[in-house]
Structures are given as C-alpha cells and as structure tokens.
Design an enzyme around this catalytic site. Structure first.
Site, mmCIF file in Angstrom:
data_model
loop_
_atom_site.group_PDB
_atom_site.id
_atom_site.type_symbol
_atom_site.label_atom_id
_atom_site.label_comp_id
_atom_site.label_asym_id
_atom_site.label_seq_id
_atom_site.Cartn_x
_atom_site.Cartn_y
_atom_site.Cartn_z
ATOM 1 N N GLY A 15 38.480 31.766 39.008
ATOM 2 C CA GLY A 15 39.318 31.341 37.871
ATOM 3 C C GLY A 15 40.783 31.299 38.273
ATOM 4 O O GLY A 15 41.249 32.161 39.011
ATOM 5 N N ARG A 76 34.481 27.041 41.932
ATOM 6 C CA ARG A 76 33.433 27.985 42.320
ATOM 7 C C ARG A 76 32.471 27.181 43.192
ATOM 8 O O ARG A 76 32.250 26.001 42.948
ATOM 9 C CB ARG A 76 32.773 28.576 41.081
ATOM 10 C CG ARG A 76 33.789 29.387 40.257
ATOM 11 C CD ARG A 76 33.165 30.322 39.274
ATOM 12 N NE ARG A 76 34.121 31.313 38.805
ATOM 13 C CZ ARG A 76 34.885 31.191 37.721
ATOM 14 N NH1 ARG A 76 34.787 30.116 36.964
ATOM 15 N NH2 ARG A 76 35.728 32.133 37.380
ATOM 16 N N ASP A 107 36.989 39.314 42.982
ATOM 17 C CA ASP A 107 35.955 39.991 43.788
ATOM 18 C C ASP A 107 35.026 39.023 44.514
ATOM 19 O O ASP A 107 34.726 39.207 45.694
ATOM 20 C CB ASP A 107 35.076 40.854 42.868
ATOM 21 C CG ASP A 107 35.713 42.206 42.617
ATOM 22 O OD1 ASP A 107 36.691 42.535 43.299
ATOM 23 O OD2 ASP A 107 35.214 42.916 41.720
ATOM 24 N N GLY A 108 34.543 38.010 43.782
ATOM 25 C CA GLY A 108 33.618 37.035 44.372
ATOM 26 C C GLY A 108 34.257 36.342 45.561
ATOM 27 O O GLY A 108 33.656 36.221 46.638
ATOM 28 N N THR A 129 43.616 37.271 39.472
ATOM 29 C CA THR A 129 42.741 37.141 38.306
ATOM 30 C C THR A 129 43.433 37.727 37.090
ATOM 31 O O THR A 129 44.104 38.762 37.206
ATOM 32 C CB THR A 129 41.381 37.846 38.502
ATOM 33 O OG1 THR A 129 40.710 37.921 37.234
ATOM 34 C CG2 THR A 129 41.507 39.264 39.047
ATOM 35 N N ASP A 131 41.952 39.150 34.795
ATOM 36 C CA ASP A 131 41.101 40.220 34.238
ATOM 37 C C ASP A 131 41.508 41.642 34.628
ATOM 38 O O ASP A 131 41.042 42.597 34.009
ATOM 39 C CB ASP A 131 39.637 40.013 34.675
ATOM 40 C CG ASP A 131 39.083 38.665 34.257
ATOM 41 O OD1 ASP A 131 39.627 38.076 33.311
ATOM 42 O OD2 ASP A 131 38.101 38.199 34.883
ATOM 43 N N ASP A 133 40.421 43.316 36.996
ATOM 44 C CA ASP A 133 39.167 44.047 37.220
ATOM 45 C C ASP A 133 38.867 44.293 38.697
ATOM 46 O O ASP A 133 37.715 44.442 39.084
ATOM 47 C CB ASP A 133 37.999 43.278 36.558
ATOM 48 C CG ASP A 133 37.822 41.895 37.147
ATOM 49 O OD1 ASP A 133 38.709 41.428 37.897
ATOM 50 O OD2 ASP A 133 36.788 41.261 36.875
ATOM 51 N N ARG A 175 36.104 38.833 31.170
ATOM 52 C CA ARG A 175 34.736 38.927 31.690
ATOM 53 C C ARG A 175 34.121 40.243 31.221
ATOM 54 O O ARG A 175 34.095 40.487 30.030
ATOM 55 C CB ARG A 175 34.739 38.809 33.213
ATOM 56 C CG ARG A 175 33.439 38.210 33.772
ATOM 57 C CD ARG A 175 33.444 38.219 35.281
ATOM 58 N NE ARG A 175 34.351 37.237 35.838
ATOM 59 C CZ ARG A 175 33.974 36.090 36.381
ATOM 60 N NH1 ARG A 175 32.705 35.772 36.442
ATOM 61 N NH2 ARG A 175 34.849 35.254 36.884
ATOM 62 N N GLU A 227 35.848 39.758 25.514
ATOM 63 C CA GLU A 227 34.833 38.742 25.850
ATOM 64 C C GLU A 227 33.500 39.374 26.269
ATOM 65 O O GLU A 227 32.427 38.866 25.935
ATOM 66 C CB GLU A 227 35.396 37.898 26.999
ATOM 67 C CG GLU A 227 34.462 36.843 27.539
ATOM 68 C CD GLU A 227 35.013 36.183 28.810
ATOM 69 O OE1 GLU A 227 35.951 36.711 29.437
ATOM 70 O OE2 GLU A 227 34.476 35.123 29.167
HETATM 71 P P1 ADP Z 1 36.223 35.455 41.433
HETATM 72 O O1 ADP Z 1 36.725 35.282 42.817
HETATM 73 O O2 ADP Z 1 37.267 35.171 40.401
HETATM 74 O O3 ADP Z 1 35.522 36.782 41.240
HETATM 75 P P2 ADP Z 1 33.626 34.136 41.533
HETATM 76 O O4 ADP Z 1 32.841 35.392 41.402
HETATM 77 O O5 ADP Z 1 33.181 32.957 40.747
HETATM 78 O O6 ADP Z 1 35.153 34.311 41.145
HETATM 79 O O7 ADP Z 1 33.637 33.767 43.094
HETATM 80 C C1 ADP Z 1 34.382 32.657 43.552
HETATM 81 C C2 ADP Z 1 33.666 32.014 44.720
HETATM 82 O O8 ADP Z 1 33.603 32.937 45.815
HETATM 83 C C3 ADP Z 1 32.215 31.632 44.475
HETATM 84 O O9 ADP Z 1 32.085 30.418 43.796
HETATM 85 C C4 ADP Z 1 31.703 31.520 45.906
HETATM 86 O O10 ADP Z 1 32.102 30.320 46.501
HETATM 87 C C5 ADP Z 1 32.432 32.669 46.596
HETATM 88 N N1 ADP Z 1 31.568 33.852 46.631
HETATM 89 C C6 ADP Z 1 31.243 34.689 45.630
HETATM 90 N N2 ADP Z 1 30.359 35.633 46.033
HETATM 91 C C7 ADP Z 1 30.087 35.367 47.334
HETATM 92 C C8 ADP Z 1 29.241 35.952 48.332
HETATM 93 N N3 ADP Z 1 28.490 37.028 48.058
HETATM 94 N N4 ADP Z 1 29.250 35.400 49.563
HETATM 95 C C9 ADP Z 1 30.000 34.334 49.851
HETATM 96 N N5 ADP Z 1 30.802 33.729 48.963
HETATM 97 C C10 ADP Z 1 30.862 34.220 47.724
HETATM 98 O O1 F6P Z 2 38.036 35.630 35.655
HETATM 99 C C1 F6P Z 2 38.874 34.956 34.756
HETATM 100 C C2 F6P Z 2 38.064 34.441 33.581
HETATM 101 O O2 F6P Z 2 38.918 33.730 32.718
HETATM 102 C C3 F6P Z 2 37.302 35.509 32.823
HETATM 103 O O3 F6P Z 2 38.134 36.210 31.929
HETATM 104 C C4 F6P Z 2 36.236 34.688 32.164
HETATM 105 O O4 F6P Z 2 35.063 35.461 31.902
HETATM 106 C C5 F6P Z 2 35.917 33.643 33.192
HETATM 107 O O5 F6P Z 2 37.041 33.549 34.035
HETATM 108 C C6 F6P Z 2 35.619 32.287 32.619
HETATM 109 O O6 F6P Z 2 35.320 31.453 33.665
HETATM 110 P P1 F6P Z 2 35.148 29.851 33.570
HETATM 111 O O7 F6P Z 2 36.385 29.273 34.170
HETATM 112 O O8 F6P Z 2 33.956 29.565 34.407
HETATM 113 O O9 F6P Z 2 34.990 29.507 32.123
#
Ligand code: ADP
Ligand code: F6P
Length: 324
Positions: A15, A76, A107-108, A129, A131, A133, A175, A227
C-alpha cells in the site's frame, strides 16, 4: 570483504503511504552524492519482474517531497512470491547492474527483500505503511499523515453528529492493527475506541455505554472502529435498533492513504532514505531501518520479521479512562 556497490535501485511496494516520495528523493540524492548510479523500479516487484526500470538523476526527484502517493507507483505481485519470480527479479537486477536495492513498504515487501538478499542483491528495507504495524519500529512512513488526515475528518463528523444528536461509527484503516484507531480515538475524544487487539465483541456493553451517555446529557457518541473489526454498517443498524438513537457509519477509506505528507513524515522519511544509502555503501544487506526508543537504528530483516508488537497497555488504559 564487503561488496562494492556502484548502482542502486529503489522501489515502493504494498500500500502507498504519504512520505514515500520524500524517502525516494532522499535515496536518489544521497546515492548521487556518493557517486552511485540510481535506477527507479516502477510498480514494486511487478515492475522488477517486468523490467520497468528508469534511470534517475537529481532532477527526477524535484518537486515531489510535498506530494502524496509514490512517483514510482506501487503494486502487489503474487509472482514474486514464487522462486521463479524471485529468480527473474534477481536476473533483471543483474541485467541493469543493480547491486543494491532499497525497498520501501511493509512486512510483506520485506519478505520479498529477504529473497532478493538471498539471491545476492544487497537489500535494505524502509518501513512505509500507514498502519504502524511493523514490530521493530516505533515509526512508519505515512502513519503521522494518515492519523492527522483521519483526525481532521473525524472532527468534521463530530460537528454533524452533535447537531443531530446522533451516534457515529467511524471506521479507520490499519489492516489487523489498531494504532490508527487508538490515536484518532484519543485525539478526537471518542466515546468508544474499538481495537482488533482488545475488542471483546460485547456489543451490549457498547449499547449500554451509549444509553448511559445519553442519560447524562451527551449530545453525540463517537465510536472509532478499526478496519480489523469492520462491519461498521451492520453495527450502526443494530445500535440504532437497540438504543433508538439515530446512528450513522462512515468508512474513511483511502482518503487516509493520500494527501500531502506532514512535516514529520517528510523529515523522518528523508532521514531513513539517507540512512538506507549509507548502509548500502557500507556493503550491508538484509537490513531494515527503524526508529526505536528515540533513535534511528537498523535491524537484520530476519530478526525484525520475527519480532512482535502490541498496543501499549498504558495508552490503551488511558484511552479508556479519558473516554468515560
Ligand atoms: P506490505 O508490504 O504493505 O505488507 P503486502 O503484504 O501486500 O504489502 O506485500 C507486498 C508484496 O511483497 C507482495 O505483493 C509480494 O510481491 C511481496 N511479498 C510478500 N510476501 C512475500 C514473500 N513471502 N516472499 C516474497 N515476496 C513477498
Ligand atoms: O497497509 C495499508 C492499508 O491501507 C491497510 O490499512 C489496508 O488494510 C490495506 O492497505 C488495503 O489495501 P488495498 O490497497 O489492497 O485496498
């Protein structure tokens, strides 16, 4: 011996968050200052896999520090979660001579950064982020702007709630984390704050609280709902039926993610961007920049991802006492 870095890449992932542009600007300008080349990777890991890579110089980040969103776009990317996708990402880095990457996300995104580090591309993560978090840090890029945006919106909702003597449920993002809800709940003087980390699902307790408030002459009742609990519209319907008090739900949504970053987000994002380049120049990899106990520090990404974090007990209890 530490690997010498000549070209770095920067990407935003997950995000978007206000302040990401300030971080990108700091990465680009700090790197140029050290004589490094910089490539912008568009649309997160998607753009990496698809080779959507642009050259960046000091003017490519002119006039962006005050802008919300991310000029590199974000996405993503499911494919990057597979070994094939990660291999492709590392190959594209090799093709462009990218030997270090700054990943701005949550984190992702850091799990993706870990994989790139394993594949031999030095990686540094910046917590981006709204959040708040991410366990290892007390600050994430965008949180300050998001809570200020939400706070201003909730002040406005309070005016109309008071005029109509209504109950208002305002759902904020986060989230599964309740930090935005807690901060807005306190800052907006809400009567109830529902956090995923603490909510006991006792709607009757909520209803009793609203009825007691009305008996004591309260003109409105503001409930900040996170949320992660959700269901604000249904909750409003049930509260109205049980109390006879007109109740409206407002879901603030993406307005919390957009907008011009606050001074704090611009400044902290700038420091973090500059810090990330220092780490890369020192040959470091698989590290995450954080703000902990009043200082900018860095952690090993594996250790950082294993950490956990919870709502501060003192702040939570205080929020209860103040919303009596
Ligand atoms: P955020 O970084 O805000 O936590 P996401 O959890 O959607 O958002 O993760 C963002 C992107 O990071 C994912 O769409 C993916 O491309 C990558 N990602 C997430 N988890 C993994 C993983 N376990 N291994 C490799 N890439 C990952
Ligand atoms: O991580 C930021 C955030 O806005 C969260 O607060 C929310 O749960 C999520 O992203 C929404 O994601 P999307 O952009 O997929 O609607």
């Amino acid at each position: 011996m530490a690997k010498e870095i000549k070209t770095i890449g920067v990407l935003t992932s997950g995000g978007d968050a206000p302040g990401m542009n300030a971080a990108i600007r700091a990465v680009v300008r700090s790197a140029i200052n050290k004589g490094l080349k910089v490539k912008g990777i568009q649309k997160g890991y998607n753009g990496l896999i698809n080779d959507e890579i642009i050259d960046m110089d000091k003017t490519s980040v002119s006039d962006i520090i005050q802008r919300g969103g991310t000029v590199l776009y974000t996405a993503r990317c499911l494919e990057f979660m597979t070994p094939e996708g990660q291999h492709r990402g590392a190959e594209v880095c090799k093709k462009h001579g990218i030997d270090g990457i700054v990943v701005i996300g949550g984190d992702g995104s850091f799990r993706g950064a870990q994989k790139l580090a394993e594949a031999g591309v030095n990686t540094i993560g910046l917590p981006g982020t709204i959040d708040l978090d991410i366990a290892c840090t007390d600050y994430t890029i965008g949180f300050d702007t998001a809570v200020n945006t939400a706070m201003e919106a909730i002040d406005k909702i309070r005016d109309t709630s008071t005029s109509h003597e209504r109950c208002s449920i305002i759902e904020v993002m986060g989230r599964n984390a309740g930090y935005i809800a807690l901060w807005c709940g306190v800052a907006n003087g809400a009567e109830d704050i529902l956090l995923p980390e603490r909510y006991n699902n006792d709607e009757q307790e909520l209803i009793n609280h609203i009825i007691e408030g009305r008996k004591r002459g309260k003109k409105h009742h503001l409930i900040i709902n996170a949320e992660g609990i959700g269901h604000s519209t249904g909750m409003a319907r049930r509260i109205e039926a049980a109390t006879g008090i007109e109740t409206r739900a407002t879901i603030l949504g993406y307005m919390q993610r957009g907008g011009s970053p606050t001074c704090k987000d611009r400044m902290y994002a700038s420091i973090m961007g500059s810090y990330a380049v220092d780490l890369l120049a020192e040959g470091k990899s698989n590290r995450l920049v954080a703000f902990k106990d009043g200082k900018f520090v860095d952690y090993d990404i594996d250790e950082a991802l294993a950490m956990t974090k919870d709502i501060d007990e003192y702040e939570f209890n205080m929020s209860k006492r103040l919303s009596m």
